[in-house]
Design an enzyme around this catalytic site. Structure first.
Site: not given
Length: 214
Positions: A135, A144
């Site tokens: 979250h 990446h």
């Protein structure tokens, strides 16, 4: 949605599988290194030199730049943007996307990845196979996250940084721009920009010259 993929390397293979799994049409691929008329049953449309013509001929298609290297991905995306191309946001159907999640254009969320509530992912970013982002994390442009990365809540990963396979972090840390976190590393404190950090816990082992990183 009809998608054109830029790239024919290993990452592009997984992007192609993701496009197919999401049941989008693959219009074709573009790559300088491929000379045959077909790649993996997909038409080869041309090279970077012919991008202006390709974009002009396929104005109804969206693009994914399927290149792992952040700086090359940025260069190609910038060129495509200058030509008026638009970008797809590609999410594998087995990925789990929480409430309030935002994923920027040109980004790819691979098979088995999980983005929990209120995660923000920037543009042209890779959330690779089975990575989990908890979250309130903020993942910037051109990042990446390699397969199996694990980020706890409220982590910030800044622009064009690469987290290696299996790397993880505790909540609330910030990882600076154009840095690299090695495979299996455990981030328990902030990592600055333009460094390489490895180990458990992650420690800086190299500082990158800025002209090598951006």
């Amino acid at each position: 949605m009809s998608i054109i993929i830029f790239g024919t390397g290993g990452h592009a293979k997984v992007v192609l599988d993701t496009v197919n799994a999401a049941q989008h049409e693959v219009r074709g691929v573009v790559d300088d290194r491929w000379s045959l008329p077909v790649w993996r049953d997909v038409p080869h449309l041309g090279s970077r030199l012919t991008l202006p013509n390709i974009v002009a001929m396929h104005t109804d298609a969206a693009w994914i730049v399927a290149i792992g290297d952040a700086e090359i991905r940025r260069q190609v995306a910038t060129q495509l943007e200058s030509l008026g191309a638009v970008f797809a946001t590609l999410i594998h159907p087995t990925a789990i996307i929480g409430t309030g999640v935002q994923v920027g254009s040109g980004s790819v969320v691979m098979a088995g990845a999980i983005l929990q509530a209120d995660v923000q992912v920037g543009r042209h970013t890779i959330i690779n196979t089975s990575s989990t982002v908890d979250h309130d994390c903020r993942i910037a442009d051109y990042v990446h996250l390699s397969p199996g990365v694990r980020l706890a809540g409220d982590v910030c990963v800044e622009e064009a940084t690469h987290l290696g396979i299996g790397a993880c972090s505790i909540p609330g840390v910030r990882i600076g721009r154009y840095s690299t976190v090695g495979a299996g590393a455990v981030v328990i404190e902030d990592i600055p920009s333009h460094v390489v950090a490895v180990g458990c816990p992650a420690k800086i082992v190299k500082r990158k010259e800025k002209n090598d990183a951006d």
